[in-house]
Design a protein around this motif. Sequence first.
Motif: not given
Length: 321
Positions: A7-12, A17-25, A31-36, A108-112
């Motif tokens: 759920x946190x991944x979906x909210x982020x 908008x867009x995040x790399x696997x490394x940023x999410x990890x 780990x990056x493997x867990x994110x994948x 995590x919240x939008x800038x607005x």
Amino acid sequence: MRADRLMTIMILLQNRGKMTARDLASELEVSVRTILRDMDALSTAGIPVVSEKGKEGGWRLLDNFRSTLSGLHIDDMKSLFLFPSGKLLEDLGLNSQALDTREKLFAAIPNTYRNEAQTMWERIHIDASTWRQSEGKVRALKIVQQAVWESKKLRMHYEQANAERKERLVDPLGLVAKGSNWYLVALRNGELRNYRVSRIHYAKVEERVFDRPQDFNLAAYWEQSKADFIQNLPKYDVQVEVDPEIMQRLRFTGKFVQVIETEHQRDSQWLLATVRFHDEQEAIEFLLGFGNKVKVLSPNDLPDKIVALAKSVMDYYQSAK
């Protein structure tokens, strides 16, 4: 834990908008493997996450799905920053990362929404405790909480109002924090009951699972229970004349007395008031403390009882000399 992370991944992804696997990890401290693996799980569950390669690549949600996650209004967002009493969270074992949770939410919240959320965070603090806190013993809270989570029967030794302890076997439906006190709402012999957790001296989770009533709503039940309790409190009304200089003090002591009606008298500077107590003895002891600043008009026999108490106090101290 994994469901929370998905759920946190979906909210982020919705908010950024867009995040790399490394940023999410890094954000989720895995780990990056867990994110994948999590991305595969989201995709299998029908969540349209896509990966874009290249220098500006990363994971994102398809635009038509992102719009379905944006149902929070500004008031909803601000309310997320009104954390309950830290002591209550600590009782439930949830306080160790309360500040960190709010920091992550803010990130995590939008800038607005950020200015409004920051203002709410900085200017509103909720403290559910009283000024003179009497720490109720909640040694059984963890066990009670476990029984509530697992929908298992709870055996307990409960101290009644007369200080007598009784063994009870109940179906625990929920926990309610009233002020800084915890109450257990449970079914016993088919009837809903409220138990103050600080009066539970022994608790054990039974192996038997009970069937939770499908139509039970904890918040709605508690509000009705509270209203019924107030309605059924004993009432003892006294009509008095009050010196105006103590009226504020009389109103301020609302824990002991409720001023339910006041009016100015035409031929007197004193105020005519009706005050409500729980019982006669409470009224006698309370009104005696105001001396000649309060005159009782009714009930007719109450002044004599106040005088009798005053005389007994005088006799006690005179005999003690």
